[in-house]
Design a protein around this motif. Structure first.
Motif, PDB file in Angstrom:
ATOM      1  N   UNK A 146     -20.925  68.127 -83.108  1.00  0.00           N
ATOM      2  CA  UNK A 146     -22.270  67.753 -82.661  1.00  0.00           C
ATOM      3  C   UNK A 146     -22.264  66.448 -81.880  1.00  0.00           C
ATOM      4  N   UNK A 147     -21.498  65.468 -82.342  1.00  0.00           N
ATOM      5  CA  UNK A 147     -21.520  64.184 -81.632  1.00  0.00           C
ATOM      6  C   UNK A 147     -20.712  64.241 -80.339  1.00  0.00           C
ATOM      7  N   UNK A 148     -19.760  65.168 -80.251  1.00  0.00           N
ATOM      8  CA  UNK A 148     -19.067  65.366 -78.975  1.00  0.00           C
ATOM      9  C   UNK A 148     -20.021  65.840 -77.904  1.00  0.00           C
ATOM     10  N   UNK A 149     -20.882  66.774 -78.267  1.00  0.00           N
ATOM     11  CA  UNK A 149     -21.889  67.261 -77.327  1.00  0.00           C
ATOM     12  C   UNK A 149     -22.881  66.160 -76.979  1.00  0.00           C
ATOM     13  N   UNK A 179     -13.043  69.428 -78.634  1.00  0.00           N
ATOM     14  CA  UNK A 179     -13.490  70.712 -78.093  1.00  0.00           C
ATOM     15  C   UNK A 179     -14.901  70.599 -77.516  1.00  0.00           C
ATOM     16  N   UNK A 180     -15.780  69.944 -78.235  1.00  0.00           N
ATOM     17  CA  UNK A 180     -17.162  69.832 -77.792  1.00  0.00           C
ATOM     18  C   UNK A 180     -17.305  68.895 -76.596  1.00  0.00           C
ATOM     19  N   UNK A 186     -16.606  66.139 -70.516  1.00  0.00           N
ATOM     20  CA  UNK A 186     -15.927  64.868 -70.756  1.00  0.00           C
ATOM     21  C   UNK A 186     -14.414  65.041 -70.812  1.00  0.00           C
ATOM     22  N   UNK A 187     -13.710  63.933 -70.979  1.00  0.00           N
ATOM     23  CA  UNK A 187     -12.252  63.953 -71.067  1.00  0.00           C
ATOM     24  C   UNK A 187     -11.786  62.968 -72.139  1.00  0.00           C
ATOM     25  N   UNK A 188     -11.022  63.466 -73.108  1.00  0.00           N
ATOM     26  CA  UNK A 188     -10.388  62.587 -74.101  1.00  0.00           C
ATOM     27  C   UNK A 188      -9.105  62.052 -73.488  1.00  0.00           C
ATOM     28  N   UNK A 189      -9.053  60.748 -73.268  1.00  0.00           N
ATOM     29  CA  UNK A 189      -7.933  60.151 -72.549  1.00  0.00           C
ATOM     30  C   UNK A 189      -6.837  59.637 -73.471  1.00  0.00           C
ATOM     31  N   UNK A 190      -7.111  59.567 -74.780  1.00  0.00           N
ATOM     32  CA  UNK A 190      -6.079  59.151 -75.729  1.00  0.00           C
ATOM     33  C   UNK A 190      -6.485  59.590 -77.132  1.00  0.00           C
TER      34      UNK A 190
END
Length: 327
Positions: A146-149, A179-180, A186-190
């Motif tokens: 949920x917080x990723x979205x 995943x969200x 978005x992009x997780x960079x680390x």
């Protein structure tokens, strides 16, 4: 809740008759060690439910039999659960603060063939490990996904670093958030593993690594309690907010019982959780008011308190529903 009641209707009191009056609940919690505060909160939640709702279990009497699991390593939890089943002959099992303990206990729970109520451990797949497991709390995916979205859509974040305690719930939180967040552009960079659950590490090198990546948001999962307090302290000490980085995460890092002590460093944190003491409904108001009257410190209940309360509500509902008969 429907699943809990349905399973309980088959499994609770398997050796009881219509005349049996006692339901023995074997509780495994970390009464000593780093999780002792959590165990106390769960304990108080259970006791408060029984005090406020004594009539709901009649004609049965619920007896709590407690065993200390000491740590999140798994081995002591297995011993505790085994003893509850074989020495104490409990009718129901309950507890499991830490996911590794619930994972390690699963084969013993299955062999014991007793309803087992998970009060906290949030790694998503745990309930697949034994047909006798039910969970009254949450999974890490609820908050993480949920917080990723929200980070992507509401905070307009484009980049994120994830820091997580390196054990099953942390890995679940990483997977859910990633995943969200990435599914929404978005992009997780680390991705930074930050020590284990058994002791609070020095978060400074992990947070400095995150700061150097200059993300829009820093998503952090650590166990509540001392881990969370150290996270907020380190975030402030390194000036990460001033560097334009938002600290976000599940509600573990803004635990109700710790939030006020965090002081100004907690201002601006954005968290997602399944419970907060300010929840505005009649049952929660009754719960919080009773908690404040009953306990001086901590004077505010949190998600651990709720887990004990809700789990006992499920157990108390199941016991008289059976009326001592096997359905």
């Amino acid at each position: 809740m429907k699943r809990i009641i349905a399973v309980a209707a088959v499994l609770v009191l398997t050796t009881a008759s219509a005349q049996a009056q006692e339901v023995k609940v074997g509780v495994n919690l970390p009464y000593t060690g780093i999780g002792a505060e959590f165990a106390q909160l769960v304990d108080r939640g259970m006791e408060l439910y029984m005090k406020l709702n004594a009539d709901k279990v009649k004609p049965y009497k619920i007896t709590l039999i407690k065993r200390d699991v000491k740590d999140p390593g798994g081995a002591n939890a297995k011993i505790a659960v085994q003893e509850l089943l074989t020495q104490d002959n409990v009718d129901i099992l309950a507890g499991w603060i830490y996911s590794p303990n619930a994972i390690a206990s699963a084969p013993i729970v299955t062999a014991g063939k007793k309803l087992a109520v998970i009060m906290n451990a949030g790694t998503a797949h745990i309930t697949n490990l034994s047909p006798y497991y039910v969970r009254t709390s949450f999974s890490m995916w609820h908050a993480g996904y949920a917080i990723g979205e929200a980070a992507a859509k509401l905070l307009n974040a484009k980049t994120a670093v994830v820091g997580y305690t390196d054990f099953p719930p942390g890995k679940d939180s990483l997977a859910a958030f990633k995943r969200s967040f990435e599914g929404n552009g978005g992009k997780v960079v680390d991705e930074i593993p930050m020590g284990g659950a058994g002791a609070v590490p020095d978060f400074t090198p992990f947070f400095q690594r995150a700061k150097d990546k200059k993300p829009d948001v820093f998503f952090v999962f650590v166990p509540a309690g001392d881990h969370a307090a150290a996270v907020v302290k380190t975030f402030a000490a390194l000036g990460m907010r001033e560097a334009g980085i938002k600290l976000i995460g599940p509600g573990d890092i803004t635990q109700d019982t710790k939030l006020q002590a965090m002081g100004p460093a907690a201002v601006g944190l954005i968290t997602m959780h399944h419970y907060h003491a300010d929840l505005d409904n009649p049952e929660n108001k009754r719960f919080v008011e009773a908690w404040k009257k009953e306990f001086v410190a901590p004077s505010t209940p949190d998600s651990f308190s709720l887990s004990g309360y809700d789990s006992m509500a499920a157990i108390a509902h199941a016991s008289p529903t059976l009326r001592g008969k096997i359905e």
